[in-house]
Scaffold this active site. Structure first.
Site, PDB file in Angstrom:
ATOM      1  N   ASP A 292       0.657  -0.817  -0.355  1.00 62.94           N
ATOM      2  CA  ASP A 292      -0.361   0.152   0.023  1.00 62.94           C
ATOM      3  C   ASP A 292       0.753   1.698   0.052  1.00 62.94           C
ATOM      4  OD1 ASP A 292      -2.519   1.291  -0.199  1.00 62.94           O
ATOM      5  OD2 ASP A 292      -3.744   0.229   1.223  1.00 62.94           O
TER       6      ASP A 292
ATOM      7  N   ASP B 131      -9.970   3.443  -3.986  1.00 61.77           N
ATOM      8  CA  ASP B 131     -10.801   2.470  -3.463  1.00 61.77           C
ATOM      9  C   ASP B 131     -11.451   1.813  -4.130  1.00 61.77           C
ATOM     10  OD1 ASP B 131      -7.959   2.021  -2.062  1.00 61.77           O
ATOM     11  OD2 ASP B 131      -9.862   1.761  -0.274  1.00 61.77           O
TER      12      ASP B 131
END
Ligand SMILES: *[C@@H]1O[C@H](CO)[C@@H](O)[C@H](O)[C@H]1NC(C)=O
Ligand SMILES: *[C@@H]1O[C@H](CO)[C@@H](O)[C@H](O)[C@H]1NC(C)=O
Ligand SMILES: *[C@@H]1O[C@H](CO)[C@@H](O)[C@H](O)[C@H]1NC(C)=O
Ligand SMILES: *[C@@H]1O[C@H](CO)[C@@H](O)[C@H](O)[C@H]1NC(C)=O
Ligand SMILES: *[C@@H]1O[C@H](CO)[C@@H](O)[C@H](O)[C@H]1NC(C)=O
Length: 545
Positions: free
Chosen positions: A154, A220
């Protein structure tokens, strides 16, 4: 915009190293990840239960064989010798035991970490879970020692220890991903490397295949149809970058969660499968409905996703506010076509085979598994809001290629008014921009040949639209509207997805049918946007001959 060139130079430098081409992940990865169901709160017992359910529900046998950690498993301090730690609250038996449990079920184990000072969390970055920046070699070895087969990496705190999520870092994130890629290579174990920089710096073009096996190409997903459309629009310019060993990651699945109807979930799943996105189930499998479970177990769609050719479907045609048509090749020479009902109501949707280049083909309905036999011309279906037709087409008869006569937007014979202006993209390409917007700029292309009979014609538009957004809370996320008028007639609104993330990438061949042409060469096409929003920049318009 300016930082594009900085990334360009850094990417060029980074490409001198070798890709992570270790022979694995030739097809998209499949598995389970907690994030869309449990946020950063999944604990050991839940990971174990979901892993067991992958087996018990028959999902692992269909290919969903990776169990992935996500945020919340980590500790907040390394050991005195710098080794990564886990949260004793979240994972009481420890990560090696959890990894062993998952491997004991015949599944693979995926670790989650972050290329920043700390990892992501769902509470605005206050948890300060450990990140891997500066510890890549040690962490890669630790993860491998724990049995990691896969690493999701991430991008929180990538700029500074006090900047939780920075959507416009001033440096190239390729450095973070190249460092971890090389650290994984140095362990000697073939680990799948899943890059999650949220599509910020156009990782498909790094190209992502030099850095990892997949790259998130968007912010996202959240559990809504608007998120699905935002991500679909963002995929339009980069479908060609997917291939064996490197795929566009459209984010975790929302199948089984509560924010979308089963028709919407079906379109979402079918599209992700045909776009060759990794397929990570991200719902609580202990509560999944039978309809969502059977969707995830659709063998035809899984076979499309896992097809050895590894090519994504590409954008073919948008009937604005009506339907989207996408298609792509499979290894056996057949074609998968996905046609989505864009309307928020039950509608009759017609799929014209010519939109994927065919006049007839043998069709299998991949949602029901039924063979439809030979179909020709078109296929109509009544679809629920945002439902889809998904077909595998074989033994197809191709239509002749379309031919167009092209008219350059920047030609001196055209009329630019209300602030519309030419823009030099580079030494050979000039577009007309400032169309629509606050001053309602207008481009009128003159001298268009309507042939001997005029009437309706297919029009092909080459344009640039880099009005890219991370957010779903904007109208037309990752698209712009243009309004096209022939000879001053009623304007036709067309929704045009982004052509790229920078203002120098052209989308060619956006098709729309326009009527009102007269015979002879005195036709005009006017392009604007009277709503006050901008239209795309126009390179040229082709009119079918
Ligand atoms: C543990 O981590 C926290 C948060 O990063 C930090 O404030 C603290 O100093 C660390 N403790 C030790 C013993 O390193
Ligand atoms: C660091 O310490 C842990 C025990 O806390 C040990 O398992 C590990 O091997 C050590 N690593 C290194 C690199 O010395
Ligand atoms: C779809 O078409 C069928 C057959 O033409 C018709 O009976 C039906 O009412 C139509 N449905 C909608 C929602 O338009
Ligand atoms: C398409 O639908 C959107 C959202 O409902 C609406 O804002 C827009 O005006 C429609 N455009 C056209 C051209 O019909
Ligand atoms: C100019 O931009 C176009 C569109 O991106 C590209 O195809 C072309 O190669 C570029 N030409 C030069 C000389 O940079």
């Amino acid at each position: 915009m300016h930082s594009f060139w900085v990334w360009g130079l850094l990417v060029a430098a980074a490409r001198t190293s070798y890709a992570l081409d270790n022979g694995i992940a030739r097809t998209p990865s499949m598995g389970w990840n907690p994030y869309n169901a449990f946020s950063c709160n999944a604990v050991q017992s839940q990971y174990e239960a979901q892993a067991q359910l992958l087996v018990d529900l028959g999902l692992s046998a269909l290919g969903y064989d990776i169990v992935s950690l996500d945020c919340g498993w980590q500790g907040t301090n390394r050991t005195s010798n710098g080794t990564f730690t886990w949260s004793a609250t979240a994972i009481p038996n420890g990560i090696p035991a959890l990894s062993g449990f998952i491997h004991g079920l015949g599944l693979k184990f995926a670790v989650y970490s972050d290329g920043g000072y700390f990892s992501c969390d769902a509470s605005g970055g206050t948890k300060h879970w450990i990140g891997s920046l500066g510890f890549e070699a040690q962490d890669a070895q630790t993860f491998v020692n724990w049995g990691a087969d896969y690493l999701k990496y991430d991008n929180c705190y990538s700029v500074s220890p006090t900047d939780f999520v920075d959507y416009s870092p001033s440096f190239s994130l390729t450095t973070h991903y190249a460092t971890m890629r090389d650290a994984l290579k140095a362990t000697g174990k073939a680990v799948v490397f899943s890059m999650c920089e949220w599509g910020l710096q156009d990782p498909a073009r790094w190209p992502g295949t030099d850095f990892g096996h997949s790259w998130r190409m968007s912010n996202d997903i959240a559990d809504s149809w608007a998120d699905v459309l935002r991500i679909i629009n963002e995929l339009v310019p980069i479908t060609g970058f997917a291939g064996p060993g490197g795929f566009n990651d459209m984010d975790l699945l929302e199948v089984g969660n509560s924010g979308m109807t089963i028709d919407e979930q079906t379109s979402h799943f079918a599209f992700w499968a045909a776009a060759k996105s990794p397929l990570f189930i991200s719902t609580d499998l202990s509560k999944i409905s039978s309809s969502a479970l059977s969707l995830l177990k659709n063998k035809g769609l899984i076979a499309v996703n896992q097809d050895s050719l590894g090519k994504s479907i590409g954008f073919r045609r948008r009937y604005t506010n009506i339907s989207d048509v996408w298609s792509g090749p499979l290894s056996d020479g057949s074609t998968v076509a996905v046609v989505i009902n864009l309307a928020g109501t039950t509608s009759n949707v017609t799929f014209k085979l010519s939109d994927v280049g065919f006049s007839s083909a043998h069709a299998v309905d991949l949602l029901s598994g039924a063979s439809l036999g030979m179909i020709s011309g078109s296929l109509s279906r009544t679809l629920n809001a945002h439902g889809s037709i998904v077909l595998q087409l074989s033994n197809a008869v191709s239509t002749p290629a379309l031919t167009f006569k092209f008219y350059s937007a920047a030609a001196s014979t055209n009329i630019l008014s209300n602030g519309a202006a030419t823009r030099a993209v580079n030494s050979s390409v000039t577009v007309v921009g400032e169309l629509g917007g606050p001053s309602r700029g207008v481009l009128t292309i003159t001298g268009i040949d309507g042939g001997s009979s005029g009437g309706s014609k297919l029009v092909s538009i080459d344009y640039i639209n880099a009005d890219w957004t991370q957010s779903t809370n904007v109208p037309c996320a990752n698209c712009r509207f243009a309004f096209l008028s022939v000879n001053g007639g009623a304007p036709v609104g067309v929704q045009m997805p982004i052509s790229g993330m920078t203002w120098d990438i052209v989308l060619t061949g956006y098709l729309v049918e326009l009527s009102g042409f007269k015979s002879g060469t005195s036709n005009t096409i006017t392009i604007s946007n009277p709503t006050g929003q901008f239209a795309p920049d126009i390179l040229r318009v082709g009119v079918q001959v």
